[in-house]
Design a protein around this motif. Structure first.
Motif, short mmCIF file in Angstrom:
data_model
loop_
_atom_site.label_atom_id
_atom_site.label_comp_id
_atom_site.label_asym_id
_atom_site.label_seq_id
_atom_site.Cartn_x
_atom_site.Cartn_y
_atom_site.Cartn_z
N LEU A 100 49.91 39.86 36.63
CA LEU A 100 48.63 39.80 35.92
C LEU A 100 47.46 39.59 36.88
O LEU A 100 46.38 40.14 36.67
CB LEU A 100 48.66 38.70 34.85
CG LEU A 100 49.50 39.00 33.62
CD1 LEU A 100 49.63 37.76 32.74
CD2 LEU A 100 48.92 40.16 32.83
N MET A 101 47.67 38.82 37.94
CA MET A 101 46.62 38.65 38.95
C MET A 101 46.33 39.98 39.64
O MET A 101 45.17 40.31 39.89
CB MET A 101 47.01 37.57 39.96
CG MET A 101 46.98 36.16 39.40
SD MET A 101 45.36 35.69 38.71
CE MET A 101 44.35 35.68 40.16
N HIS A 102 47.37 40.75 39.94
CA HIS A 102 47.16 42.08 40.54
C HIS A 102 46.42 42.99 39.56
O HIS A 102 45.52 43.73 39.97
CB HIS A 102 48.49 42.71 40.95
CG HIS A 102 49.10 42.07 42.15
ND1 HIS A 102 50.40 42.25 42.50
CD2 HIS A 102 48.59 41.25 43.09
CE1 HIS A 102 50.66 41.56 43.61
NE2 HIS A 102 49.57 40.94 43.97
N LEU A 103 46.81 42.92 38.31
CA LEU A 103 46.13 43.73 37.29
C LEU A 103 44.66 43.34 37.21
O LEU A 103 43.78 44.20 37.16
CB LEU A 103 46.80 43.54 35.92
CG LEU A 103 46.12 44.21 34.73
CD1 LEU A 103 46.03 45.72 34.92
CD2 LEU A 103 46.86 43.87 33.45
N LYS A 104 44.37 42.05 37.22
CA LYS A 104 42.98 41.59 37.18
C LYS A 104 42.21 42.12 38.37
O LYS A 104 41.07 42.58 38.24
CB LYS A 104 42.93 40.06 37.15
CG LYS A 104 41.52 39.52 37.11
CD LYS A 104 41.47 38.02 37.16
CE LYS A 104 40.02 37.56 37.21
NZ LYS A 104 39.91 36.13 37.47
N HIS A 105 42.82 42.08 39.55
CA HIS A 105 42.17 42.59 40.75
C HIS A 105 41.83 44.08 40.59
O HIS A 105 40.71 44.51 40.88
CB HIS A 105 43.04 42.37 41.99
CG HIS A 105 42.50 43.04 43.21
ND1 HIS A 105 41.42 42.56 43.91
CD2 HIS A 105 42.88 44.19 43.85
CE1 HIS A 105 41.15 43.38 44.92
NE2 HIS A 105 42.03 44.37 44.91
N HIS A 106 42.81 44.87 40.14
CA HIS A 106 42.57 46.31 39.95
C HIS A 106 41.47 46.56 38.93
O HIS A 106 40.63 47.43 39.13
CB HIS A 106 43.86 47.02 39.53
CG HIS A 106 44.87 47.11 40.62
ND1 HIS A 106 44.64 47.70 41.83
CD2 HIS A 106 46.15 46.66 40.68
CE1 HIS A 106 45.70 47.61 42.60
NE2 HIS A 106 46.64 46.98 41.92
N LEU A 107 41.46 45.78 37.86
CA LEU A 107 40.41 45.95 36.85
C LEU A 107 39.04 45.57 37.40
O LEU A 107 38.04 46.21 37.10
CB LEU A 107 40.74 45.12 35.60
CG LEU A 107 41.91 45.62 34.77
CD1 LEU A 107 42.28 44.60 33.70
CD2 LEU A 107 41.60 46.97 34.14
N THR A 108 39.00 44.53 38.23
CA THR A 108 37.74 44.09 38.83
C THR A 108 37.21 45.17 39.77
O THR A 108 36.02 45.50 39.74
CB THR A 108 37.94 42.76 39.59
OG1 THR A 108 38.43 41.78 38.67
CG2 THR A 108 36.64 42.27 40.20
N VAL A 109 38.11 45.75 40.59
CA VAL A 109 37.71 46.85 41.49
C VAL A 109 37.20 48.03 40.65
O VAL A 109 36.16 48.62 40.96
CB VAL A 109 38.88 47.28 42.40
CG1 VAL A 109 38.59 48.59 43.12
CG2 VAL A 109 39.20 46.17 43.38
N LEU A 110 37.92 48.33 39.60
CA LEU A 110 37.52 49.44 38.72
C LEU A 110 36.16 49.15 38.09
O LEU A 110 35.29 50.03 38.05
CB LEU A 110 38.58 49.64 37.63
CG LEU A 110 38.36 50.77 36.63
CD1 LEU A 110 38.29 52.11 37.34
CD2 LEU A 110 39.46 50.76 35.59
N ARG A 111 35.94 47.93 37.65
CA ARG A 111 34.67 47.58 37.00
C ARG A 111 33.50 47.72 37.96
O ARG A 111 32.40 48.07 37.58
CB ARG A 111 34.75 46.14 36.46
CG ARG A 111 33.47 45.62 35.82
CD ARG A 111 33.03 46.52 34.65
NE ARG A 111 31.77 46.11 34.10
CZ ARG A 111 30.59 46.59 34.48
NH1 ARG A 111 30.51 47.51 35.44
NH2 ARG A 111 29.48 46.16 33.92
#
Length: 136
Positions: A100-111
């Motif tokens: 989930l932390m990796h997912l959050k990171h990817h979403l943050t980069v995407l955002r």
């Protein structure tokens, strides 16, 4: 004291469908039946359902709940396997937290690909999703 399924649901916070499902999965013992064929539950059903529901709030799989119920019903049995089961569950939760932390990171980069309102054709988020650059 016996109660019908609706009252059992009300007392435990479970839905009628969930109760029937746990019966079908043999986590809950089959209830008694009234002359009118209504399911009738007793205190044992209430206690057992609360146990199951608590396990489920801890995200325990049904197979794990089955194992825990076996130990709960055999109070003289050594609980070493229960400890192992919880250790495995804790480890699985830790792995999921990392994911989930990796997912959050990817979403943050995407955002960060789109800082303001713009036409969809020039949206950095949509374009990154198309070219898969959100994983950079």
């Amino acid at each position: 004291m016996t109660i019908k399924i609706g009252e059992l649901a009300k007392r435990t916070g479970a839905t009628v469908e969930t109760i029937r499902y746990y019966e079908k999965e043999r986590l809950l013992p089959e209830p008694f039946r009234s002359e009118g064929n209504y399911r009738l539950y007793n205190e044992e059903h209430i206690e057992r359902l609360q146990f199951i529901l608590h396990c489920r709030t801890l995200d325990m799989a049904l197979d794990d709940v089955r194992i825990l119920l076996e130990y709960w019903e055999s109070p003289d049995k050594d609980c070493g396997d229960v400890n192992n089961l919880l250790d495995e569950h804790i480890h699985a939760v830790e792995i999921r937290m990392e994911e989930l932390m990796h997912l959050k990171h990817h979403l943050t980069v995407l955002r960060q690909k789109c800082a303001s309102s713009a036409p969809a054709s020039s949206c950095g988020i949509l374009n990154a999703l198309v070219d898969n650059s959100c994983h950079e």
